[in-house]
Write a protein that holds these residues in place. Structure first.
Motif, PDB file in Angstrom:
ATOM      1  N   TRP A  90       0.826  -1.195   0.000  1.00  0.00           N
ATOM      2  CA  TRP A  90       0.000   0.000   0.000  1.00  0.00           C
ATOM      3  C   TRP A  90       0.870   1.259   0.000  1.00  0.00           C
ATOM      4  CZ3 TRP A  90      -4.352   1.959  -1.337  1.00  0.00           C
ATOM      5  CH2 TRP A  90      -4.750   3.199  -0.830  1.00  0.00           C
ATOM      6  N   ASP A  91       1.920   1.259   0.828  1.00  0.00           N
ATOM      7  CA  ASP A  91       2.843   2.405   0.877  1.00  0.00           C
ATOM      8  C   ASP A  91       3.427   2.678  -0.508  1.00  0.00           C
ATOM      9  OD1 ASP A  91       2.484   2.524   3.638  1.00  0.00           O
ATOM     10  OD2 ASP A  91       4.196   1.213   4.029  1.00  0.00           O
ATOM     11  N   THR A 127       0.765   4.064  -3.109  1.00  0.00           N
ATOM     12  CA  THR A 127       0.393   5.476  -2.992  1.00  0.00           C
ATOM     13  C   THR A 127       1.386   6.377  -3.733  1.00  0.00           C
ATOM     14  OG1 THR A 127       1.625   5.710  -0.928  1.00  0.00           O
ATOM     15  CG2 THR A 127      -0.721   5.199  -0.742  1.00  0.00           C
TER      16      THR A 127
END
Lengths: 101, 326
Positions: free
Chosen positions: B171-172, B175
């Protein structure tokens, strides 16, 4: 061109100056330092990303590390032109490059 | 210049906040995602309530206040020119000077009875705790890396090793993709148009794929790509993409050298583009050291330039052959 770095990273730690405040262990985001009784100990040297948090917060100057901006675009420019690695501008960051997102 | 106003703040993330976050993630109006620096009251704080320090980037400020739902406290927002804590600390705007200055102009020592500040751990690259102590009287305490861990940190009064570590999960990494794509949109479109005119639609698509491989696929696949160096990982990924373009060339009906020429052009020009973007991605990660990046630059920039240069020359030659041959 600057010289090719030969070592893994630039972290240097002088245990004899450590007073055991353990701030280095607290600020390191990669667990490089660990409290070890009277003085701190380097436990994950290879994980250091040279952010400089430990050096900045060491009250006795026992830690030295050459931290930079880590912006590859700025470093490529510096390597090609032989100039200094410049940081980002004051307003905004890195002139539109992908770091600091 | 004193500013003794205490601004009200809540933990609520509104629809407008979410829109602002989305725009920030896509690099829209970069630098406009700011909150006013100063002192904020969250809930109904008393002089005994904790003080949390953050940057004036809206994503940083919102992450902090939303993590503190139900908690009374003060938020001391430093002027980091709309840059997040980690990057601002790296360049010193989230730093000792600004912190000491902000304590003074907000009159914090009159607002709270204690002398304790909770800072995000990633602000430590810019702040010297001992220096803040002797210059302002306030004791800096480094909280967890992520604001989301603050409730547990406040409950236990200590940060677990897990809270102290940065991570870089799927997810990091995800983004980071939109802003990369936005930055590369124009040069990619220009390259795609140029290649369309020179060699046609397939070559044009190859340019887009090489960029997408480096800017989108690379961040997502990072942990699973072989080899240590980002450039080498990128070269492998770009090489695979190039193979997908080169292989069908060999089965085409054309003269032998023309087929080989097209295949070679993909294999030469595409991987360095992906590898270069991969090398640049080191700046967005939370674990590459400047020493490592410098070593990669010295190892890979020359091969990248040579391969890409040769690929570009070959493309020109193929374009000329195409015009002559009709």
């Amino acid at each position: 061109m600057a010289t090719m770095p030969k070592v893994l990273n630039s972290l240097r730690y002088d245990e004899t100056r450590c007073i055991g405040c353990d701030l280095c262990s607290a600020v390191c985001p990669h667990g490089v330092f660990a409290p070890n009784g009277r003085v701190a100990r380097v436990v994950r040297y290879e994980a250091c990303m040279e952010c400089g948090a430990c050096q900045r917060n060491c009250p006795t100057g026992a830690i030295a590390v050459e931290s930079g901006v880590g912006c590859a675009a700025a470093m490529i420019k510096a390597a090609l032109t032989g100039s200094a690695e410049v940081s980002c501008g004051d307003d905004g960051c890195c002139g539109g490059d992908s770091c600091c997102s | 210049m004193a500013d003794r106003t205490i601004h009200p703040a809540t933990s609520e993330i509104t629809r407008a906040n979410r829109l602002d976050h989305l725009q920030a993630r896509w690099g829209y109006k970069r630098g406009a995602h700011r909150v006013q620096p100063g002192l904020y009251a969250l809930g109904h704080p008393t002089p005994q309530s904790p003080v949390f320090v953050t940057a004036n980037y809206s994503l940083s400020f919102d992450a902090l206040r939303s993590a503190l739902a139900g908690q009374d406290g003060y938020l001391l927002v430093l002027d980091t020119k709309g840059i997040n804590v980690w990057c601002a600390a790296g360049k010193g705007t989230f730093g000792t000077d600004e912190l000491v200055h902000r304590i003074a102009v907000t009159g914090l020592e009159k607002v709270v009875a204690h002398r304790r500040l909770i800072l995000p751990q990633l602000g430590a690259t810019g702040v010297a705790a001992h220096e803040v102590k002797w210059r302002s009287g306030f004791r800096v305490e480094y909280g967890p890396v992520r604001a989301a861990d603050l409730p547990e940190y406040l409950r236990t009064s200590q940060a677990s090793p897990q809270m102290r570590r940065v991570r870089f999960n799927l997810w990091d990494r995800l983004t980071l993709v939109p802003v990369e794509l936005v930055h590369l949109a124009w040069p990619t479109l220009v390259a795609a148009l140029l290649l369309y005119l020179l060699l046609g639609a397939k070559a044009s698509a190859a340019a887009v794929v090489a960029v997408l491989a480096g800017a989108a696929l690379f961040p997502l696949l990072l942990p699973w790509l072989p080899t240590r160096d980002f450039s080498a990982k990128g070269w492998i990924l770009g090489g695979l993409a190039a193979l997908a373009f080169a292989a069908p060339e060999l089965g085409r009906e054309a003269s032998g050298w023309l087929r080989a020429g097209h295949a070679l052009a993909y294999l030469l020009a595409m991987p360095p583009v992906t590898a270069y973007l991969a090398l640049n991605f080191t700046g967005s990660t939370t674990f590459t050291s400047p020493t490592a990046v410098r070593r990669e630059i010295f190892t890979y920039i020359r091969p990248m330039a040579i391969a890409f240069g040769a690929g570009a020359l070959l493309i020109m030659a193929l374009a000329i052959a195409r015009w002559i041959g009709g």
